[in-house]
Motif scaffolding. Structure first.
Motif, PDB file in Angstrom:
ATOM      1  N   TYR A   1      83.822   0.086  32.426  1.00  0.00           N
ATOM      2  CA  TYR A   1      84.632   0.622  33.502  1.00  0.00           C
ATOM      3  C   TYR A   1      83.731   0.966  34.676  1.00  0.00           C
TER       4      TYR A   1
ATOM      5  N   CYS B   1      90.024  10.376  34.044  1.00  0.00           N
ATOM      6  CA  CYS B   1      89.944   9.897  32.665  1.00  0.00           C
ATOM      7  C   CYS B   1      88.598  10.296  32.053  1.00  0.00           C
TER       8      CYS B   1
ATOM      9  N   CYS C   1      92.257   1.565  35.017  1.00  0.00           N
ATOM     10  CA  CYS C   1      91.977   2.241  33.759  1.00  0.00           C
ATOM     11  C   CYS C   1      93.270   2.866  33.240  1.00  0.00           C
TER      12      CYS C   1
ATOM     13  N   CYS D   1      89.041   4.624  38.673  1.00  0.00           N
ATOM     14  CA  CYS D   1      88.426   4.045  37.489  1.00  0.00           C
ATOM     15  C   CYS D   1      89.150   2.748  37.197  1.00  0.00           C
TER      16      CYS D   1
ATOM     17  N   HIS E   1      86.208   8.433  31.296  1.00  0.00           N
ATOM     18  CA  HIS E   1      85.076   7.711  31.901  1.00  0.00           C
ATOM     19  C   HIS E   1      84.531   8.480  33.097  1.00  0.00           C
TER      20      HIS E   1
END
Ligand code: ZN
Length: 167
Positions: free
Chosen positions: A56, A85, A77, A69, A87
């Motif tokens: 990502y 998120c 994402c 993302c 990430h």
């Protein structure tokens, strides 16, 4: 869906130089192989927790703290449900390891009260941003990473298509 590697990035990598700044603390490269403060953003590449072949591209804008993302192919994402998120949280955590809280907070223009987590002091909203530029910078960065001599597989490079970029 076979074109994972942006054409041209590897050619660019051969003709460019990028200084690699030593991290404040050692980082776990397998989880967040690339993080940087550039282009008015905290941005980087985060490995998928479940799929070793997927990465990502996550970014947070300085000032607004708006975030994005997506996969390196610009697919959104699935973890962005009105809040950052995992990430993005991993990206912030790794940026703090790489640069220290003070530098990251100054760059993002975030107020971090004593004892608070930087990630909890960002109040942006989701704002789409292109992943290709960040991913190209990651490829360039990879080209200049010093990889110690080893015959063992390098886990953080497993997702990277060894043959896909060659025609
Ligand atoms: Zn994400």
């Amino acid at each position: 869906m076979t074109d994972r590697s942006p054409d041209g990035a590897l050619v660019w990598a051969r003709n460019s130089r990028l200084r690699v700044v030593p991290p404040v603390q050692p980082r776990k490269l397998a989880k967040v192989p690339f993080v940087e403060l550039a282009d008015g953003r905290l941005q980087g590449v985060v490995s998928s927790g479940s799929d070793i072949e997927r990465v990502y591209v996550s970014s947070i804008a300085a000032g607004t703290h708006n975030y994005n993302c997506s996969t390196n192919n610009n697919r959104p994402c699935g973890g962005l449900y009105g809040s950052p998120c995992k990430h993005l949280r991993a990206l912030v955590a790794e940026a703090v390891v790489q640069y220290g809280t003070g530098r990251v907070a100054r760059y993002l223009r975030a107020e971090v009260p004593e004892g608070a987590e930087l990630a909890d002091c960002l109040h942006g909203v989701h704002e789409p941003a292109p992943a290709a530029v960040v991913f190209s910078r990651f490829l360039r960065h990879l080209a200049y990473l010093e990889v110690p001599d080893t015959t063992l597989p390098i886990p953080e490079l497993h997702w990277f298509p060894a043959t896909g970029a060659v025609r």
